[in-house]
Design a protein around this motif. Structure first.
Motif, short mmCIF file in Angstrom:
data_model
loop_
_atom_site.label_atom_id
_atom_site.label_comp_id
_atom_site.label_asym_id
_atom_site.label_seq_id
_atom_site.Cartn_x
_atom_site.Cartn_y
_atom_site.Cartn_z
N UNK A 29 -105.71 -17.85 -9.85
CA UNK A 29 -104.24 -17.71 -9.15
C UNK A 29 -103.86 -19.05 -8.78
N UNK A 30 -104.77 -19.76 -8.10
CA UNK A 30 -104.56 -21.15 -7.55
C UNK A 30 -104.13 -22.04 -8.84
N UNK A 31 -104.82 -22.01 -9.93
CA UNK A 31 -104.52 -22.90 -11.04
C UNK A 31 -103.19 -22.53 -11.67
N UNK A 32 -102.67 -21.12 -11.75
CA UNK A 32 -101.53 -20.79 -12.16
C UNK A 32 -100.37 -21.38 -11.37
N UNK A 33 -100.62 -21.23 -10.18
CA UNK A 33 -99.62 -21.69 -8.99
C UNK A 33 -99.23 -23.29 -9.41
N UNK A 34 -100.28 -23.94 -9.48
CA UNK A 34 -100.27 -25.29 -9.31
C UNK A 34 -99.67 -25.91 -10.74
N UNK A 35 -99.88 -25.08 -11.89
CA UNK A 35 -99.60 -25.27 -13.27
C UNK A 35 -97.95 -25.02 -13.19
N UNK A 36 -97.58 -23.90 -12.71
CA UNK A 36 -96.07 -23.61 -12.95
C UNK A 36 -95.43 -24.48 -11.96
N UNK A 37 -95.55 -24.82 -10.70
CA UNK A 37 -95.03 -25.88 -9.90
C UNK A 37 -94.87 -27.07 -10.67
N UNK A 38 -95.85 -27.55 -11.33
CA UNK A 38 -96.07 -28.82 -11.79
C UNK A 38 -94.76 -28.68 -13.22
N UNK A 39 -94.45 -27.72 -13.53
CA UNK A 39 -93.53 -27.55 -14.67
C UNK A 39 -91.99 -27.49 -14.35
N UNK A 40 -91.92 -27.19 -13.14
CA UNK A 40 -90.71 -26.60 -12.53
C UNK A 40 -89.85 -28.01 -12.51
N UNK A 41 -88.48 -28.03 -13.23
CA UNK A 41 -87.69 -29.08 -12.99
C UNK A 41 -88.17 -29.90 -14.34
N UNK A 42 -88.99 -29.55 -15.11
CA UNK A 42 -89.35 -30.28 -16.34
C UNK A 42 -89.19 -29.42 -17.57
N UNK A 43 -89.56 -28.37 -17.69
CA UNK A 43 -89.44 -27.24 -18.60
C UNK A 43 -88.49 -26.36 -18.28
N UNK A 44 -87.48 -26.23 -18.76
CA UNK A 44 -86.09 -25.59 -18.59
C UNK A 44 -86.74 -23.92 -18.80
N UNK A 45 -87.48 -23.75 -19.59
CA UNK A 45 -87.71 -22.17 -19.81
C UNK A 45 -88.41 -21.59 -18.61
N UNK A 46 -89.32 -22.24 -17.75
CA UNK A 46 -89.87 -21.93 -16.78
C UNK A 46 -88.99 -21.72 -15.64
N UNK A 47 -87.92 -22.81 -15.53
CA UNK A 47 -87.06 -22.55 -14.38
C UNK A 47 -86.30 -21.37 -14.59
N UNK A 48 -85.79 -21.04 -15.79
CA UNK A 48 -85.00 -19.97 -16.09
C UNK A 48 -85.63 -18.63 -15.98
N UNK A 49 -86.77 -18.55 -16.49
CA UNK A 49 -87.82 -17.39 -16.45
C UNK A 49 -87.83 -16.81 -14.92
N UNK A 50 -88.14 -17.94 -13.98
CA UNK A 50 -88.38 -17.51 -12.57
C UNK A 50 -87.11 -17.02 -12.12
N UNK A 51 -85.86 -17.84 -12.24
CA UNK A 51 -84.73 -17.46 -11.82
C UNK A 51 -84.49 -16.18 -12.17
N UNK A 52 -84.63 -15.78 -13.59
CA UNK A 52 -83.96 -14.24 -14.07
C UNK A 52 -84.92 -13.49 -13.43
N UNK A 66 -96.03 -14.86 -13.50
CA UNK A 66 -96.03 -13.70 -12.64
C UNK A 66 -96.72 -13.90 -11.46
N UNK A 67 -98.09 -14.64 -11.58
CA UNK A 67 -98.78 -14.89 -10.31
C UNK A 67 -97.93 -16.03 -9.55
N UNK A 68 -97.04 -16.95 -9.93
CA UNK A 68 -96.54 -17.70 -9.29
C UNK A 68 -95.35 -16.86 -8.34
#
Ligand code: ADP
Ligand code: MG
Length: 449
Positions: A418-441, A391-393
């Protein structure tokens, strides 16, 4: 009449002629108050941050040119709002006062009572705890630690405790103080010969003879180890003799950086109560109450419109309400949606962004099937931490908001979170499908709204 007021009156005389619209003059200029002269600057107090912006943008050059035309020594202006005004006063106080300000010097605003505090889900815990403390100081929650984002009612509820105690138990010694002031006094007492000097003794006595100590914005003691040490001892002294302490802070004890562990653990001793952002219903109730206090009745339709436009900060909400009421008086018109829209026209859009953030929050909750309360709350299990970070991302991606604001919106979190959340999520994009899908959806859900 003092010099400050005299100069300003002269300026006003000219401005009134120069500005052709009476409404503009009444709304923007007449609401300014001349409070001081600092060197060659006239200091004007504006009722809100948005007024200040507008004045600086549109009227400052005119005011300056009028000042210059009056041939006085004052040739410039500075617009301040209340917080800055208080700081300025403090500086003055420091300059002038050789002795400590009296206990009464830190005013408790009599307007901040329990009666005019609107209770909703967002603040019910803080409210109930505050009432209990006001009934029996020193006996229930000690300390009571209230925290939450800017403008959400921390100072109000804290001072309501003070007002209630003063009324019911006038013999008790109650002190309200912003922690910044405590820091200043401590520093000054060290400068004046330490705590064993007369000044130092006076300082200690002032705090240790209290029955109720209310310290606001305690996050300011961060990074000030010496003051923290003094506060620690003050705390022990007071609590050991059954005296009540109340703290307010813009973040939880665990989120205050550079805080001695022993003090942090003291903050957590009693009860920690958070104040969240008010939901729609509470916002409407607050607007209604504030309008009634001014003997103004506003239709539900208009209240709803205003509550939708303003989501994150009750202080801003109040200042917009005042503006709407003032405009209605000036135009001699009823308060309609059109009038409210007219008032909001000048208002830059952090509120729209806040509403945008509300959408992201709502869609994230729906997507992950979690409650808003949990999303903005304190739970730490993975099931809720991941949606929260996502959500923060998404908010930070979609809206041009500073991290501190995002932190505020997300239940009063620190910008580093917030910064930590942003970095964490960015680092998982392209690696963990669930994250990519969640954000797109989630984004798609928002666009479809
Ligand atoms: P904080 O200290 O959290 O920054 P304040 O206590 O100064 O916020 O509140 C900002 C303004 O909003 C004040 O004018 C206060 O009266 C008003 N306010 C906040 N919460 C409420 C509430 N629940 N009911 C009525 N007014 C409120
Ligand atoms: Mg406050």
């Amino acid at each position: 009449m003092n010099e400050v007021k005299k100069i300003w009156l002269d300026v006003l005389g000219v401005l009134e002629r120069e500005i052709s619209s009476t409404i503009t003059y009444d709304v923007w200029i007449k609401t300014l108050e001349a409070i001081d002269i600092d060197g060659e600057k006239l200091i004007l107090h504006a009722p809100s941050e948005s007024n200040k912006l507008k004045i600086n943008r549109e009227f400052k050059p005119l005011i300056v040119s009028v000042l210059k035309s009056l041939n006085s020594l004052v040739t410039d202006v500075e617009i301040v709002v209340s917080d800055e005004y208080e700081k300025r006063e403090e500086r003055q106080e420091e300059k002038q006062e050789e002795t400590l300000p009296k206990v009464e010097a830190n005013v408790i605003n009599p307007k901040y009572t329990f009666d005019n505090f609107v209770v909703g889900k967002c603040n019910q815990l803080a409210y109930a705890a505050a009432r209990a403390v006001a009934e029996n100081p020193g006996q229930h929650y000690n300390p009571l630690f209230i925290y939450g984002g800017v403008g959400l009612g921390k100072t109000h509820v804290m001072q309501a405790i003070g007002n209630a105690i003063r009324k019911q138990k006038p013999n008790l010694k109650v002190l309200y103080i912003p922690s910044e002031k405590f820091v200043n006094e401590y520093v000054m007492s060290v400068r004046k010969g330490g705590l064993s000097s007369d000044f130092g003794k006076q300082f200690r006595e002032k705090y240790r003879n209290l029955d109720v100590l209310m310290m606001d914005d305690i996050q300011f003691v961060s990074k000030k180890p010496e003051t923290q040490n003094e506060l620690f001892h003050t705390f022990n002294d007071l609590t050991q003799s059954g005296k009540q302490i109340i703290f307010a802070s813009d973040r939880a004890p665990s989120e205050i950086p550079d805080l001695e562990d022993r003090l942090r653990s003291r903050f957590e001793w009693g009860l920690i109560a958070d104040i969240q952002q008010p939901d729609m219903e509470t916002r409407i109730a607050i607007l209604q109450k504030k309008a009634l206090a001014q003997k103004t009745v506003i239709s539900n339709e208009v209240l709803t419109y205003m509550a939708q436009r303003l989501a994150t900060n009750i202080r801003e909400m109040e200042s917009m309400l005042n503006k709407v009421i003032l405009l209605a008086k000036l135009y001699n018109k009823p308060i309609t949606i059109e009038l409210a829209q007219e008032t909001f026209k000048d208002y830059s859009s952090p509120t729209e962004e806040a509403v945008g953030a509300e959408d992201v929050i709502e869609c994230t909750c729906k997507y992950f099937d979690v409650t808003k309360e949990d999303l903005l709350g304190k739970k730490r299990d993975k099931k809720i931490v991941e949606p929260r970070q996502i959500c923060m991302y998404v908010i930070s991606e979609m809206l041009p908001l500073p991290l501190t604001t995002i932190g505020d919106i997300m239940g009063g979190r620190d910008h580093t979170t917030v910064m930590h959340a942003k970095n964490k999520v960015s680092s998982l994009l392209g690696k963990d499908e669930r994250f990519d899908k969640a954000i797109t959806d989630i984004k798609n859900m928002i666009y479809k709204k």
